[in-house]
Write an enzyme that holds these catalytic residues in place. Structure first.
Site, short mmCIF file in Angstrom:
data_model
loop_
_atom_site.label_atom_id
_atom_site.label_comp_id
_atom_site.label_asym_id
_atom_site.label_seq_id
_atom_site.Cartn_x
_atom_site.Cartn_y
_atom_site.Cartn_z
N ASP A 298 0.85 -1.20 0.00
CA ASP A 298 0.00 0.00 0.00
C ASP A 298 0.88 1.24 0.00
OD1 ASP A 298 -2.00 1.89 0.37
OD2 ASP A 298 -3.10 0.65 1.81
N HIS B 283 -10.43 -1.76 -6.96
CA HIS B 283 -10.03 -0.55 -6.24
C HIS B 283 -9.09 0.33 -7.07
CE1 HIS B 283 -9.32 1.84 -2.63
NE2 HIS B 283 -8.02 1.78 -2.88
C1 HEM Z 1 -9.09 0.36 3.88
C2 HEM Z 1 -9.28 0.98 2.72
C3 HEM Z 1 -8.29 0.94 1.62
C4 HEM Z 1 -7.39 -0.03 1.28
C5 HEM Z 1 -7.16 -1.36 1.97
C6 HEM Z 1 -6.66 0.44 0.12
C7 HEM Z 1 -5.67 -0.25 -0.51
C8 HEM Z 1 -5.04 0.15 -1.66
C9 HEM Z 1 -4.05 -0.63 -2.37
C10 HEM Z 1 -3.54 -2.01 -1.95
C11 HEM Z 1 -3.70 0.07 -3.46
C12 HEM Z 1 -2.72 -0.39 -4.56
C13 HEM Z 1 -1.29 -0.12 -4.24
C14 HEM Z 1 -0.93 1.33 -4.25
O1 HEM Z 1 -0.89 1.97 -5.31
O2 HEM Z 1 -0.69 1.86 -3.17
C15 HEM Z 1 -4.42 1.31 -3.43
C16 HEM Z 1 -4.31 2.31 -4.36
C17 HEM Z 1 -4.95 3.52 -4.28
N1 HEM Z 1 -5.92 3.88 -3.37
FE1 HEM Z 1 -6.56 2.75 -1.83
N2 HEM Z 1 -7.13 1.69 -0.20
C18 HEM Z 1 -8.12 2.02 0.66
C19 HEM Z 1 -8.85 3.19 0.69
C20 HEM Z 1 -8.69 4.23 -0.19
C21 HEM Z 1 -9.41 5.46 -0.15
C22 HEM Z 1 -10.49 5.83 0.88
C23 HEM Z 1 -8.96 6.22 -1.18
C24 HEM Z 1 -9.36 7.61 -1.60
C25 HEM Z 1 -10.59 8.07 -1.58
C26 HEM Z 1 -7.94 5.46 -1.87
C27 HEM Z 1 -7.24 5.89 -2.96
C28 HEM Z 1 -6.28 5.16 -3.63
C29 HEM Z 1 -5.53 5.68 -4.75
C30 HEM Z 1 -5.62 7.08 -5.33
C31 HEM Z 1 -4.70 4.65 -5.18
C32 HEM Z 1 -3.69 4.69 -6.32
C33 HEM Z 1 -4.37 4.37 -7.62
C34 HEM Z 1 -3.36 4.45 -8.75
O3 HEM Z 1 -2.78 5.52 -8.97
O4 HEM Z 1 -3.15 3.41 -9.39
N3 HEM Z 1 -7.82 4.26 -1.25
N4 HEM Z 1 -5.23 1.34 -2.33
#
Ligand code: HEM
Length: 382
Positions: free
Chosen positions: A209, A297
């Site tokens: 993450d 996601h």
């Molecule tokens: C418990 C809740 C969440 C989990 C477990 C989670 C987990 C992850 C994981 C594993 C990734 C892919 C790896 C990375 O690029 O870091 C990711 C990407 C991302 N997440 Fe989350 N996330 C959560 C909540 C959120 C929330 C609430 C937002 C915003 C409203 C968010 C926005 C993003 C964004 C912007 C990316 C990058 C997308 C990209 O540029 O490819 N996430 N998240």
């Protein structure tokens, strides 16, 4: 450490890493390990606050403060005084010069931190903050927010190699707040696994993450303010998100990866072969379906659906007992509308939603850093 990892904060500074490495260097003393050199402190003074720019450390503590209700002029004086004290506490803890004997003499605390101002306080006291930070975040479908665990006039985030110095500094902050007539509204601690060599830490679903974070150029455009008085300020959006880790773990491995859009092992997108490959949200399978599914996601949070906008995510895990574990989502951006747009897409159809519950929320304007010898927040009172 390369610049990208540094900025992304994805590299968790493992306090033990330097020690472990030097422990392998044996001196001519019969094989006893040579003493590890002290880790250099994280400088406190600088254009931007170290709590945003320093590589992520394994332990964090957030503290929100409420100032006593006061007439605007008294409130401004109280805030000025408190920001002076907070500057002193953070600078001394970072520099190893604290008068508190507990922070001297032992291992350097290597503390870094940040201070931000909430919309309510900025409005009440007529502070100079960017206009887009004067409003609270809107409500999102599925929110189950506890107001006692969110919001606040001031928010501090403290980070260190372990929790010990955080507790000491939190105690100092609490005393300074009390002396200024402020109270602690909520606190929350969080942690990350120690990683080595700039590796991205994993969250409690077991996925890396913090992979897709902006590089310096993108951060200048999307994370930090535009040239002018807010250039070295940013906005922190905080969400305390409970995760049903057991239910998610019970899914077959391929379902977990389809929900995320990335592979659990190496963090590569389902369309790529390496962690830092850009996810291709338009790639299709021979049957016409998307490789990264419509509800994944990383599709719904993709900058490609948002004019290229990127936020700097520096999340932490938390564990407050059985049934209350999850993610402290901490993301920095120029305009909180970036968060609102992404969260609206996620709340509508993210495959992770069945396993998540947002239980607290805060948004603050993260002040620019203090110049050497200066005080945080000097620009608030023009
Ligand atoms: C418990 C809740 C969440 C989990 C477990 C989670 C987990 C992850 C994981 C594993 C990734 C892919 C790896 C990375 O690029 O870091 C990711 C990407 C991302 N997440 Fe989350 N996330 C959560 C909540 C959120 C929330 C609430 C937002 C915003 C409203 C968010 C926005 C993003 C964004 C912007 C990316 C990058 C997308 C990209 O540029 O490819 N996430 N998240």
């Amino acid at each position: 450490m390369d610049r990208r990892a540094l900025l992304a904060g994805g590299a968790v500074l493992a306090a033990g890493v330097g020690a472990a490495a030097t422990a392998l260097v044996r001196g001519g003393d019969g094989g006893r390990a040579a003493a590890p050199p002290p880790e250099p402190p994280v400088p406190f003074f600088g254009a931007r606050q170290a709590g945003v720019t320093a590589p992520q450390q394994p332990a964090t503590q957030l503290l929100a403060l409420d100032l006593a209700p006061a007439a605007a002029s008294d409130g401004r004086a109280a805030l000025r005084g408190l920001l002076g004290e907070l500057t002193r506490i953070l600078a001394e803890a970072a520099g190893g010069t604290s008068a508190d004997a507990r922070l001297r003499g032992g291992e350097p605390a290597r503390l870094d931190g940040l201070v931000g101002v909430g919309p309510g306080l900025a409005t009440r006291l007529g502070l100079n903050v960017p206009a887009q930070v004067l409003a609270e975040l809107p409500a999102f479908p599925g929110d189950r927010l506890d107001p006692a665990r969110g919001g606040g006039d001031l928010l501090l985030q403290l980070c260190a190699a372990d929790r010990w110095p955080l507790s000491v500094v939190a105690e100092q902050v609490t005393a300074a707040a009390g002396a200024a007539g402020a109270t602690v509204r909520w606190t929350q601690s969080g942690f990350l696994p120690r990683t080595t060599g700039g590796a991205t830490p994993r969250n409690l679903f077991g996925f890396k993450d913090g992979t897709a974070n902006p590089d310096e150029d993108a951060a200048r455009q999307w994370v930090w303010g535009p040239p002018g008085p807010y250039e070295h300020g940013t906005v922190l959006v905080y969400r305390r998100i409970r995760m049903d880790t057991a239910a998610f773990a019970a899914l077959p491995a391929d379902r977990r990866e389809l929900a995320m859009g990335r592979r659990a092992g190496d963090g590569a997108p389902l369309t790529g072969t390496a962690e830092h490959d850009e996810p291709d949200i338009y790639a299709k399978n021979p049957d016409g379906s998307y490789v990264i599914p419509a509800t994944a996601h990383v599709r719904l949070s993709s900058p490609r659906l948002d004019g290229g906008a990127r936020m700097l995510r520096r999340g932490y895990s938390y564990d407050d007992g059985p049934g209350d574990r999850g993610l402290l989502f901490c993301a920095f951006m120029r305009d909180p509308a970036q968060f609102t747009r992404v969260q609206n897409r996620l709340a509508a159809r993210d495959a992770l939603n069945a396993f998540l519950e947002h239980t607290a929320s805060a948004v603050v304007y993260v002040l620019p850093g203090a110049p050497e010898g200066g005080v945080l927040g000097a620009g608030l009172f023009g």
